[in-house]
Design an enzyme around this catalytic site. Structure first.
Site, PDB file in Angstrom:
ATOM      1  CB  CYS A  17       6.971  20.791  67.339  1.00  0.00           C
ATOM      2  SG  CYS A  17       6.648  19.898  65.811  1.00  0.00           S
ATOM      3  CG  LEU A  18       3.328  15.907  69.071  1.00  0.00           C
ATOM      4  CD1 LEU A  18       2.153  15.206  68.404  1.00  0.00           C
ATOM      5  CD2 LEU A  18       3.490  15.430  70.508  1.00  0.00           C
ATOM      6  CG  HIS A  31       2.979  24.525  65.105  1.00  0.00           C
ATOM      7  ND1 HIS A  31       4.006  24.789  65.978  1.00  0.00           N
ATOM      8  CD2 HIS A  31       3.131  23.217  64.744  1.00  0.00           C
ATOM      9  CE1 HIS A  31       4.752  23.698  66.130  1.00  0.00           C
ATOM     10  NE2 HIS A  31       4.231  22.722  65.393  1.00  0.00           N
ATOM     11  CD  GLU A  32       0.070  21.020  63.782  1.00  0.00           C
ATOM     12  OE1 GLU A  32       0.694  20.219  63.060  1.00  0.00           O
ATOM     13  OE2 GLU A  32       0.370  21.227  64.966  1.00  0.00           O
ATOM     14  N   GLY A  38      -2.101  19.370  67.774  1.00  0.00           N
ATOM     15  CA  GLY A  38      -2.130  19.363  66.316  1.00  0.00           C
ATOM     16  C   GLY A  38      -1.138  18.335  65.807  1.00  0.00           C
ATOM     17  CG  HIS A  64       4.483  20.584  60.797  1.00  0.00           C
ATOM     18  ND1 HIS A  64       5.771  20.187  61.018  1.00  0.00           N
ATOM     19  CD2 HIS A  64       3.935  20.785  62.029  1.00  0.00           C
ATOM     20  CE1 HIS A  64       5.995  20.151  62.332  1.00  0.00           C
ATOM     21  NE2 HIS A  64       4.900  20.523  62.970  1.00  0.00           N
ATOM     22  CD  GLN A 106       4.037  17.115  63.451  1.00  0.00           C
ATOM     23  OE1 GLN A 106       2.896  17.542  63.380  1.00  0.00           O
ATOM     24  NE2 GLN A 106       4.748  17.189  64.571  1.00  0.00           N
TER      25      GLN A 106
HETATM   26 NI    NI Z   1       4.688  20.693  65.048  1.00  0.00          NI
END
Ligand code: NI
Length: 185
Positions: free
Chosen positions: A100-101, A142-143, A45, A146, A50
């Protein structure tokens, strides 16, 4: 085009993202770039903040989250979510080891409800509503967080949060294994 990933500590990750209209400039290209970036970085995701944009948009592909070839729904759960709204959370709280990236190298168990009902616009700006459980509901929650400036590390237990404080500080300073292009604060 592969976009650089904003790392924890950058202000955009803590902003409440804005809704967008269907005339948002080069939206199709942005979505394509976000998918390309997500695949290149082995993510499941990726949310617009991000990649430095405080807008309500994220992409997911939950395929790698299941080894069950019979679970064709999860295997093919590839979507762009524009202006999403989680209208209902349901089911028992489930623990899952998240990453998470924007927080490279860190994985922690996070409790979230098993299911969500989500309303959103797809990449053609058609209104959609879906009820999701399991891996699909996990990645979507999760996304979605963000877009409200929330990171998964905000949701781990208090003790654990204290234990990872220094690690998060080091990550924000760029002390991690660089596997993809990033933007630091
Ligand atoms: Ni993330």
């Amino acid at each position: 085009m592969i976009l650089p990933i904003s790392i924890i500590g950058t202000a955009v990750l803590r902003k409440k993202a804005e809704t967008i209209n269907n005339d948002y400039p080069e939206l199709k290209q942005l979505i394509a770039d976000m998918f390309e970036t997500m695949y290149k970085t082995d993510g499941v995701g990726l949310a617009a903040p991000q990649v430095g944009l405080a807008i309500r948009l994220f992409v997911v592909d939950a395929g790698p989250m299941t080894d069950d070839d019979n679970d064709t729904f999860t295997k093919s759960f590839k979507r762009a979510f524009i202006n999403p709204e989680i209208v209902e959370y349901f089911g028992d709280k489930v623990s899952y080891n998240e990453g998470c990236l924007s927080i490279p190298g860190l994985h922690e168990d996070v409790d979230r409800p098993d299911g969500v009902k989500i309303r959103y616009y797809d990449e053609n700006f058609q209104l959609q509503e879906e009820t999701l459980t399991g891996a699909c509901a996990r990645v979507v929650q999760h996304e979605y967080d963000h877009l409200d400036g929330i990171l998964f590390t905000d949701k781990v237990g208090m003790l654990r949060r204290k234990m990872i404080k220094n690690k998060l500080s080091n990550i924000s300073k760029g002390k991690f294994e660089h596997r993809y292009k990033v933007k630091l604060a």
